[in-house]
Design a protein around this motif. Sequence first.
Motif, mmCIF file in Angstrom:
data_model
loop_
_atom_site.group_PDB
_atom_site.id
_atom_site.type_symbol
_atom_site.label_atom_id
_atom_site.label_comp_id
_atom_site.label_asym_id
_atom_site.label_seq_id
_atom_site.Cartn_x
_atom_site.Cartn_y
_atom_site.Cartn_z
ATOM 1 N N VAL A 47 0.831 -1.201 0.000
ATOM 2 C CA VAL A 47 0.000 0.000 0.000
ATOM 3 C C VAL A 47 0.871 1.259 0.000
ATOM 4 N N ALA A 48 1.749 1.372 1.007
ATOM 5 C CA ALA A 48 2.555 2.591 1.149
ATOM 6 C C ALA A 48 3.779 2.287 1.983
ATOM 7 N N TYR A 59 3.890 4.890 -2.899
ATOM 8 C CA TYR A 59 2.521 4.413 -2.815
ATOM 9 C C TYR A 59 2.210 3.466 -3.966
ATOM 10 N N ALA A 60 1.336 2.544 -3.703
ATOM 11 C CA ALA A 60 0.778 1.735 -4.777
ATOM 12 C C ALA A 60 -0.090 2.629 -5.657
ATOM 13 N N ASP A 61 -0.137 2.309 -6.941
ATOM 14 C CA ASP A 61 -0.924 3.125 -7.873
ATOM 15 C C ASP A 61 -2.392 3.204 -7.451
ATOM 16 N N ALA A 62 -2.898 2.138 -6.863
ATOM 17 C CA ALA A 62 -4.324 2.087 -6.513
ATOM 18 C C ALA A 62 -4.709 3.075 -5.424
ATOM 19 N N VAL A 63 -3.726 3.565 -4.663
ATOM 20 C CA VAL A 63 -4.047 4.451 -3.538
ATOM 21 C C VAL A 63 -3.441 5.837 -3.679
ATOM 22 N N LYS A 64 -2.646 6.062 -4.709
ATOM 23 C CA LYS A 64 -2.008 7.373 -4.894
ATOM 24 C C LYS A 64 -3.049 8.480 -4.959
ATOM 25 N N GLY A 65 -2.776 9.546 -4.227
ATOM 26 C CA GLY A 65 -3.691 10.679 -4.209
ATOM 27 C C GLY A 65 -4.821 10.546 -3.210
ATOM 28 N N ARG A 66 -4.989 9.347 -2.632
ATOM 29 C CA ARG A 66 -6.056 9.126 -1.646
ATOM 30 C C ARG A 66 -5.503 8.799 -0.264
ATOM 31 N N PHE A 67 -4.384 8.090 -0.219
ATOM 32 C CA PHE A 67 -3.792 7.658 1.052
ATOM 33 C C PHE A 67 -2.506 8.438 1.305
ATOM 34 N N VAL A 78 3.479 5.152 13.274
ATOM 35 C CA VAL A 78 3.304 5.340 11.847
ATOM 36 C C VAL A 78 1.804 5.357 11.574
ATOM 37 N N TYR A 79 1.412 6.183 10.617
ATOM 38 C CA TYR A 79 -0.002 6.396 10.331
ATOM 39 C C TYR A 79 -0.286 6.155 8.852
ATOM 40 N N LEU A 80 -1.539 5.841 8.582
ATOM 41 C CA LEU A 80 -2.020 5.773 7.213
ATOM 42 C C LEU A 80 -3.363 6.493 7.163
ATOM 43 N N GLN A 81 -3.354 7.678 6.587
ATOM 44 C CA GLN A 81 -4.593 8.439 6.387
ATOM 45 C C GLN A 81 -5.212 7.986 5.075
ATOM 46 N N MET A 82 -6.440 7.507 5.154
ATOM 47 C CA MET A 82 -7.121 6.969 3.974
ATOM 48 C C MET A 82 -8.362 7.799 3.690
ATOM 49 N N ASN A 83 -8.378 8.453 2.549
ATOM 50 C CA ASN A 83 -9.500 9.283 2.134
ATOM 51 C C ASN A 83 -10.154 8.711 0.876
ATOM 52 N N ASP A 89 -11.079 -1.151 -1.360
ATOM 53 C CA ASP A 89 -10.073 -0.950 -0.313
ATOM 54 C C ASP A 89 -10.306 -1.876 0.879
ATOM 55 N N THR A 90 -11.398 -2.600 0.877
ATOM 56 C CA THR A 90 -11.701 -3.528 1.967
ATOM 57 C C THR A 90 -10.611 -4.586 2.078
ATOM 58 N N ALA A 91 -10.028 -4.705 3.276
ATOM 59 C CA ALA A 91 -8.905 -5.621 3.489
ATOM 60 C C ALA A 91 -8.495 -5.579 4.950
#
Length: 123
Positions: A47-48, A59-67, A78-83, A89-91
């Motif tokens: 993911v990141a 970042y993985a392409d699937a989450v770029k610009g969102r996470f 360490v944090y992961l902000q997911m917008n 994204d379910t996992a």
Amino acid sequence: VQLEESGGGLVQAGGSLRLSCVASGRSFSRYALGWFRQPPGKEREFVAAITRSGGATNYADAVKGRFTISRDNAKNMVYLQMNSLKPEDTAVYSCAAVEGGMWYDEVFEYDYWGQGTQVTVSS
């Protein structure tokens, strides 16, 4: 080092979540960190990642610009902000650590793993 994630849950599509991962042990700033996820019935995927100083991320392409991945070395966190979350994204999301000076995006590169936290995004 031991890792423990928190912050997962159920959210509607378009919503946001912030995952946290706390590390025990000393010398936290020597470790590069990453977030991975394992969707139902699939392999674990990258993911990141963030370098030990926090100066570089990937970042993985699937989450770029969102996470967004970030870290606080003073707090061993360490944090992961997911917008703009999507059902895909379910996992189960896990944080991982490896001693090194780069960012790393392969499962086999990491030595330490948390147990994971479930993220479910409903449509």
